[in-house]
Design an enzyme around this catalytic site. Structure first.
Site, short mmCIF file in Angstrom:
data_model
loop_
_atom_site.label_atom_id
_atom_site.label_comp_id
_atom_site.label_asym_id
_atom_site.label_seq_id
_atom_site.Cartn_x
_atom_site.Cartn_y
_atom_site.Cartn_z
N ALA A 27 107.97 -66.19 -38.25
CA ALA A 27 109.55 -66.16 -38.68
C ALA A 27 109.37 -65.54 -40.30
CB ALA A 27 110.22 -67.78 -39.15
N GLY A 28 108.37 -65.09 -40.66
CA GLY A 28 107.96 -64.75 -42.30
C GLY A 28 108.83 -63.13 -42.47
N HIS A 87 95.81 -19.93 -16.96
CA HIS A 87 96.31 -19.39 -18.16
C HIS A 87 97.92 -19.72 -18.27
CE1 HIS A 87 92.29 -17.29 -17.82
NE2 HIS A 87 92.97 -16.89 -16.75
N GLY A 89 94.85 -70.80 -48.47
CA GLY A 89 94.62 -72.41 -49.03
C GLY A 89 93.44 -72.86 -48.83
N ARG A 139 102.20 -33.46 -17.80
CA ARG A 139 102.96 -34.45 -18.03
C ARG A 139 102.91 -35.33 -16.76
NH1 ARG A 139 108.06 -30.98 -19.73
NH2 ARG A 139 108.98 -33.05 -19.90
N GLN A 179 114.41 -70.30 -36.64
CA GLN A 179 114.46 -71.05 -37.92
C GLN A 179 115.43 -70.20 -38.82
OE1 GLN A 179 110.84 -70.63 -40.18
NE2 GLN A 179 111.21 -72.41 -41.42
N ASN A 203 112.91 -24.37 -12.57
CA ASN A 203 113.14 -25.70 -11.94
C ASN A 203 114.65 -26.33 -12.22
OD1 ASN A 203 111.98 -26.38 -14.19
ND2 ASN A 203 111.38 -28.22 -13.45
N LEU A 236 104.03 -69.21 -35.07
CA LEU A 236 105.06 -68.71 -36.37
C LEU A 236 105.15 -67.33 -36.52
CD1 LEU A 236 103.49 -71.60 -38.82
CD2 LEU A 236 105.23 -71.83 -36.96
N ASN A 251 96.08 -19.59 -6.28
CA ASN A 251 95.45 -18.89 -7.45
C ASN A 251 96.98 -18.55 -8.12
OD1 ASN A 251 93.37 -17.81 -9.25
ND2 ASN A 251 95.06 -16.49 -9.26
#
EC number: 2.7.7.23
Length: 461
Positions: free
Chosen positions: A10-11, A366, A142, A336, A73, A389, A8, A380
């Site tokens: 759909a809330g 560095h 409940g 990266r 729904q 680039n 469920l 190095n």
């Protein structure tokens, strides 16, 4: 056995105060709905049906690869009405397990036990199995109503409960399992004569009693399994429970966490022996740490593999990298996607790499940017080295062969190749290929202007 799972989703999630549908809010780096679907998949069902309503198209477009059958729904008329929407797609003799997308920490073992509870009697006398829990604070949930023999005969939602019922600690989790044929008989009989004006799924308990269908219950061992999320405070509470469990599992397998309360996992983390993780580290996607790795404080690793004996120093960010044994990275390094380091390499402070491939023993200690570059062995790279680039349209590659020494403040304008064992003088801008074994530099004559005076500020009137 044909097993069909209904989730469920759909809330509206009004108490989240968000334009994002509740089931798309993240816990441990994944949407709530994804957590529940992944748990459901471990049961090997014949189908998973997700009932969507509020924000439905956003949900479907955000999770296009979920292996589910989407069921719309159109009007949110309650949980019973939601389950009814899936029934035309489910055969009568299937077992149906109903889950909630905002209850993300339910465990597969608990669900397997509940399914077994629903099968304990002859299918001709099928059982309705309910997952229940004892909570110190059952507010909003409940309540299970039992007769003098301890048999369940009703569930009362809190908004329909009197004070006596509100004092009951046993709650219904929203998870149940029974034959589809039962649901197809009961769901059309639901009434919306209640405080919410909705068709509650919980009303099937009364219908099961009327039809003399046995009702059994399974009590969840851990209360967090049945905790739902209706607001951001509850989301944060379950986040910390999930993280604590993940931390405990890592420590049980031999990793040391400096502080398990300051550790965040948003994916999968695999650790070798004697791994040490300092405070405030975030692991996202799939991360593998080899034996003896050390991760310093405030680091972020996303889809990274580290070999044995690596050390990542404080405040470093690694993404999409493969690092071989005995490498040292940081502090304040950024690696990266596409970065690969062979063994015994060093990436120092304020060095950024992207699509950079380092052979053994190469160092950039560095203040450098190294993008789209191949570096040979024992290179190095001096402080302030930049691989230029990008020409404004295309990226170009730099090749630096074995044994090269690059002086500080060097710009390498790609595409360019530096031959083996070459030396580049400090402050050079290299635009053409560099021959091996030679010193190459770009010279600008130093000049002294004698008698020059610095400007002097005038006093203002």
């Amino acid at each position: 056995m044909n097993l069909q799972i209904i989730i469920l989703a759909a809330g509206q999630g009004k108490r989240m105060y968000s334009d994002t549908p509740k089931v798309l809010h993240h816990l441990a780096g994944k949407p709530l709905l994804t957590h529940v679907v992944e748990t459901a998949q471990q049961l090997n069902p014949d189908a998973i049906h997700v009932i969507y309503g509020h924000g439905g198209e956003q949900i479907k477009s955000s999770l296009p690869n979920l292996p589910v059958h989407w069921v719309h729904q159109a009007e949110q008329l309650g949980t019973g009405h939601a389950v009814l929407q899936a029934m035309p797609h489910i055969p009568d003799d299937a077992y149906v397990l109903v889950l909630s997308a905002d209850v993300p920490l339910i465990q597969v073992g608990t669900l397997q036990s509940l399914i077994e509870c629903s099968q304990r009697q002859n299918p001709d006398h099928s059982v309705l199995a309910l997952l229940v829990a004892e909570l110190e604070n059952p507010s909003g949930l409940g309540r299970i109503i039992r007769n003098n023999q301890g048999e369940i005969y009703s569930i009362v939602e809190e908004k329909d409960a009197n004070e006596q019922v509100k004092n009951i600690k046993e709650i219904y989790s929203g998870v149940c399992c029974t034959l589809a044929n039962n649901l197809k008989k009961w769901l059309p009989q639901l009434s919306n004569s209640n405080a919410q004006g909705e068709y509650y799924l919980t009303e099937i308990i009364s219908l099961a009693v009327q039809n003399k269908t046995p009702i059994t219950s399974l009590t969840a061992k851990n209360s967090f399994e049945v905790q739902g999320i209706n607001n951001r405070q509850q989301l944060q509470q379950l986040e910390r429970i999930w993280q604590q469990r993940a931390a405990n599992q890592l420590m049980e397998k031999g990793a040391t966490l400096a502080d398990a309360n300051r550790f965040d996992l948003r994916g999968e983390l695999y650790c070798g022996k004697d791994v040490y993780i300092d405070i405030n580290c975030i692991f996202t996607g799939t991360v593998v740490l080899g034996n003896g790795c050390k991760i310093g404080p405030n680091c972020s690793l996303t889809n990274v593999t580290l070999g044995d004996g690596c050390e990542v120093y404080a405040n470093s960010v690694l993404e999409g990298c493969h690092i071989a044994n005995d490498c040292h990275i940081g502090p304040f390094a950024r690696l990266r996607s596409g970065t690969q380091l062979a063994s015994h390499c060093k990436i120092g402070n304020f060095v950024e790499t992207k699509k950079a491939i380092f052979d053994e023993g190469t160092k950039a200690s560095h203040l450098s940017y190294l993008g789209d570059v191949l570096l040979g062995k024992n290179v190095n790279v001096g402080a302030g080295t930049i691989t230029c680039n990008y020409d404004g349209v295309n990226k170009h590659q730099t090749i630096i062969e074995d044994g090269v020494f690059i002086g500080s403040d060097t710009q390498l304008v790609a595409p360019v190749t530096v031959g083996a064992n070459a030396t580049i003088g400090a402050g050079s801008t290299i635009r053409r290929n560099v021959p091996p074994d030679e010193l190459t530099l770009t010279e600008s004559r130093q000049k002294t202007i004698y008698g020059w005076k610095r400007p002097v500020k005038r006093e203002r009137d």
